[in-house]
Scaffold this active site. Sequence first.
Site, PDB file in Angstrom:
ATOM      1  N   LYS A  98       0.869  -1.235  -0.158  1.00  0.00           N
ATOM      2  CA  LYS A  98       0.044   0.096   0.027  1.00  0.00           C
ATOM      3  C   LYS A  98       0.807   1.050  -0.110  1.00  0.00           C
ATOM      4  CE  LYS A  98      -1.927  -1.347   3.843  1.00  0.00           C
ATOM      5  NZ  LYS A  98      -2.771  -1.139   5.209  1.00  0.00           N
ATOM      6  N   CYS A  99       1.916   1.207  -0.638  1.00  0.00           N
ATOM      7  CA  CYS A  99       2.987   2.341  -0.621  1.00  0.00           C
ATOM      8  C   CYS A  99       2.992   2.941  -2.198  1.00  0.00           C
ATOM      9  CB  CYS A  99       4.218   1.684  -0.332  1.00  0.00           C
ATOM     10  SG  CYS A  99       5.532   2.830  -0.283  1.00  0.00           S
TER      11      CYS A  99
END
Length: 225
Positions: A98-99
């Site tokens: 989720k970066c």
Amino acid sequence: MKPMILGLTGAALALGVAALAWSQPAAPALTPEQQQARSAAVMTALQEQRTRFASAPAATNADADTLYQFSMEGLSLPRIPMTAFRGEVVLLVNTASKCGFTPQYAGLQQIYTEYHARGFEVVGVPSGDFHEQELGSSEEIQQFCDLNFGLTFPMAAKADVIGDHRLPIYAWAQAKLGDSAVPRWNFHKILIGRDGRPIRAFPTPTRPESDEVRAAIEAALAQAS
């Protein structure tokens, strides 16, 4: 906006797209045939790794200065023994789903595909150390990686890479390379030579397929083990 983690049956694709959408547009949609081929490649790689890791030498007599003393829990396999990579060049990367740098998975897969036959390995280590940007369960992480990137390199189980409870391999890397080996964010990279000793670290923004990383990999591959 956080993604909704749906049931793990018909909603697996939604999970992958939602997680990738944190800060990047979703990857181009694949045709059913392309997705089937990608899934088959992932399964073939997992089976090859299962066989290879099961027959890897024990680390009993491994040199304490080298990578080969370590073993990590695997994401989809029981263990990843570093003795399986003896004589090869390894890129150790802490990852997250989720970066903003999650698209670097594509570059990691690209260089792994290009250099693997010459004795090059990538080992991903999912971690939630940085703003909890990793998914919760091993199954969710595996599905995300398979659906969005078709990763065929080994992935460790979710673990700490900084702090008191970090994996021992990261403490070892810091002892050998200094603070440059300590991840400051997701997708920090540590290059380890054919002799099992760390060569250098690359910070998060350095893309895995960049000229800088490629040159270091080429130089490491040219060295004797």
